[in-house]
Design an enzyme around this catalytic site. Structure first.
Site, short mmCIF file in Angstrom:
data_model
loop_
_atom_site.label_atom_id
_atom_site.label_comp_id
_atom_site.label_asym_id
_atom_site.label_seq_id
_atom_site.Cartn_x
_atom_site.Cartn_y
_atom_site.Cartn_z
N THR A 90 -2.56 -7.42 6.33
CA THR A 90 -2.37 -8.08 4.90
C THR A 90 -0.96 -7.48 4.34
O THR A 90 0.12 -7.74 5.08
CB THR A 90 -3.72 -8.29 4.06
OG1 THR A 90 -4.04 -6.96 3.80
CG2 THR A 90 -4.57 -9.15 4.67
N LYS A 116 -7.31 -2.00 9.22
CA LYS A 116 -6.37 -2.32 8.27
C LYS A 116 -6.76 -2.02 6.91
O LYS A 116 -8.06 -1.92 6.66
CB LYS A 116 -6.00 -3.82 8.46
CG LYS A 116 -7.03 -4.91 8.02
CD LYS A 116 -7.35 -5.18 6.64
CE LYS A 116 -6.42 -5.68 5.98
NZ LYS A 116 -6.72 -5.89 4.52
N THR A 127 -11.30 -3.37 0.77
CA THR A 127 -10.84 -4.38 1.58
C THR A 127 -10.26 -3.87 2.68
O THR A 127 -9.14 -3.93 3.03
CB THR A 127 -10.02 -5.43 0.68
OG1 THR A 127 -9.41 -6.33 1.75
CG2 THR A 127 -8.74 -4.43 0.36
N GLU A 214 -0.74 0.59 -1.27
CA GLU A 214 0.28 -0.26 -1.63
C GLU A 214 1.22 0.52 -2.63
O GLU A 214 0.81 0.97 -3.56
CB GLU A 214 -0.33 -1.30 -2.41
CG GLU A 214 -1.10 -2.37 -1.21
CD GLU A 214 -1.66 -3.41 -2.04
OE1 GLU A 214 -2.06 -4.38 -1.38
OE2 GLU A 214 -2.24 -3.38 -3.37
N ASN A 337 0.85 -6.49 -6.26
CA ASN A 337 -0.31 -6.95 -6.70
C ASN A 337 0.04 -8.13 -7.79
O ASN A 337 -0.78 -9.18 -8.01
CB ASN A 337 -1.29 -6.08 -7.40
CG ASN A 337 -1.81 -5.36 -6.20
OD1 ASN A 337 -2.77 -5.85 -5.52
ND2 ASN A 337 -1.32 -4.04 -5.75
N SER A 342 1.62 -15.32 -4.95
CA SER A 342 2.95 -16.03 -5.44
C SER A 342 3.68 -16.43 -4.06
O SER A 342 3.74 -15.88 -3.03
CB SER A 342 3.67 -15.35 -6.26
OG SER A 342 3.22 -15.05 -7.54
#
Length: 342
Positions: A90, A116, A127, A214, A337, A342
């Site tokens: 992702t 992942k 997640t 991230e 995030n 978007s």
């Protein structure tokens, strides 16, 4: 739970849509996709294991999945694991894979896996999707116990942002294709060798998830010793690793060790100020409840410029230990995030 069948099994994984908080339609989508896989591969439906990751609350367009399954079946090949690892990403920036060979009483076996995960990563397990495979012959219940125990020391010891998720899966399949007597008991000497190899693969994957956190620029190990218990040590390690103040200081390369003291205090673990010691790598920062006489702020600042860091905390009151792996918290994390949908 582990499953065994001579009829075969399948993992069906999609990314981009978590199929979570989707009500009856979500359950129906799982049933429909599992039934289609079972039909395509001529295996029992209960041996189709389904995992999803992505946006929460959006209906899963299951027809797009079922329409592609015949082509996926026809394209199955032993050398396509890398493609599978890339397909489930992702916000990840790279696919994550690991492998190990292990000697089981003179017989060689293999453990491989891919995973992942990049954000919404915290213990229990977040997640994150991870899929492991071995050709060793091993008792199902023993393998289940091993997997749970190793997960508690690997995947459940990482955190990117302290947030868990609706979508977390860890699956291990043992084909038993190696010609060997099955490992049926924990006291079998081969069980220790297999467990060690499994730990190596799972720790490698777990740490890759943190390295790909991230927006992360730092890979950080929090090592806690001297706690009243292992449970207390883990509380302290998690409190430090999950602290936004600690993580932003790491991003700014600021050796603000007072924030580590704060995190120890808020953890809920037993602690004694006058026994507490803190290290940055090999640098003694604080001891006996105060800054170390040998500590120089310039040395701490220089250490913080490294991409891999170790924060050591000794509570000085017991024998409990824990290790947790985390990363820093950067402007890029906020950007990713803020724009996720978007």
């Amino acid at each position: 739970p582990g499953r065994r069948t001579d009829a075969g099994f399948a993992f069906l994984v999609n990314s981009g849509n978590a199929n979570a908080f989707t009500g009856r339609a979500g359950r129906d989508a799982v049933a429909a996709s599992a039934a289609t896989v079972a039909n395509a591969l001529a295996i029992p439906e209960r041996h189709v294991l389904v995992a999803s990751t992505g946006v929460i609350g959006e209906p899963l367009p299951v027809e797009r999945i079922t329409a592609s399954l015949a082509a996926l079946r026809d394209g199955l090949a032993p050398d396509r694991a890398g493609e599978a690892a890339r397909a489930i990403l992702t916000t990840d920036t790279f696919p994550k894979g690991a492998a190990a060979r292990v000697d089981l009483g003179g017989v060689g076996a293999t453990i491989i896996g891919f995973a992942k995960g990049s954000g919404m990563i915290a213990p229990d397990m977040a997640t994150m999707l991870a899929f492991l495979f071995t050709d060793a012959a091993i008792d199902r219940d023993l393998l289940q116990a091993m997997l749970a125990g190793v997960a508690d020391r690997t995947f459940n010891c990482i955190t990117v942002d302290s947030d868990t998720s609706t979508s977390d899966t860890l699956l291990l399949a043992a084909t038993g294709r190696v010609a060997m007597g099955p490992i049926a008991a924990a006291d079998d000497p081969r069980a220790d060798a297999f467990r060690a190899a499994l730990h190596a693969v799972m720790l490698d994957l777990a740490q890759q998830v943190v390295r790909d956190g991230e927006g992360a620029t730092k890979f950080v190990e929090v090592a806690v010793t001297g706690a009243a218990s292992d449970g207390d040590a883990r509380k302290v390690a998690r409190a430090i690793a999950n602290s936004p103040l600690v993580k932003t200081a790491l991003a700014g390369e600021d050796p603000n060790w007072g924030r580590i003291v704060m995190a120890v205090g808020k953890s809920g673990a037993a602690a004694d100020r006058d026994r507490l010691a803190i290290r940055f790598g090999e640098i003694v920062v604080a001891e006996n409840g105060q800054v170390a006489a040998s500590y120089a702020e310039a040395a701490g600042a220089a250490y913080m410029k490294a991409q891999e860091l170790v924060i050591g905390v000794d509570l000085g009151i017991g024998a409990g230990t824990a290790n947790v792996w985390t990363c820093d918290l950067t402007h890029r994390y906020v950007e990713i995030n803020a724009d996720y949908r978007s």
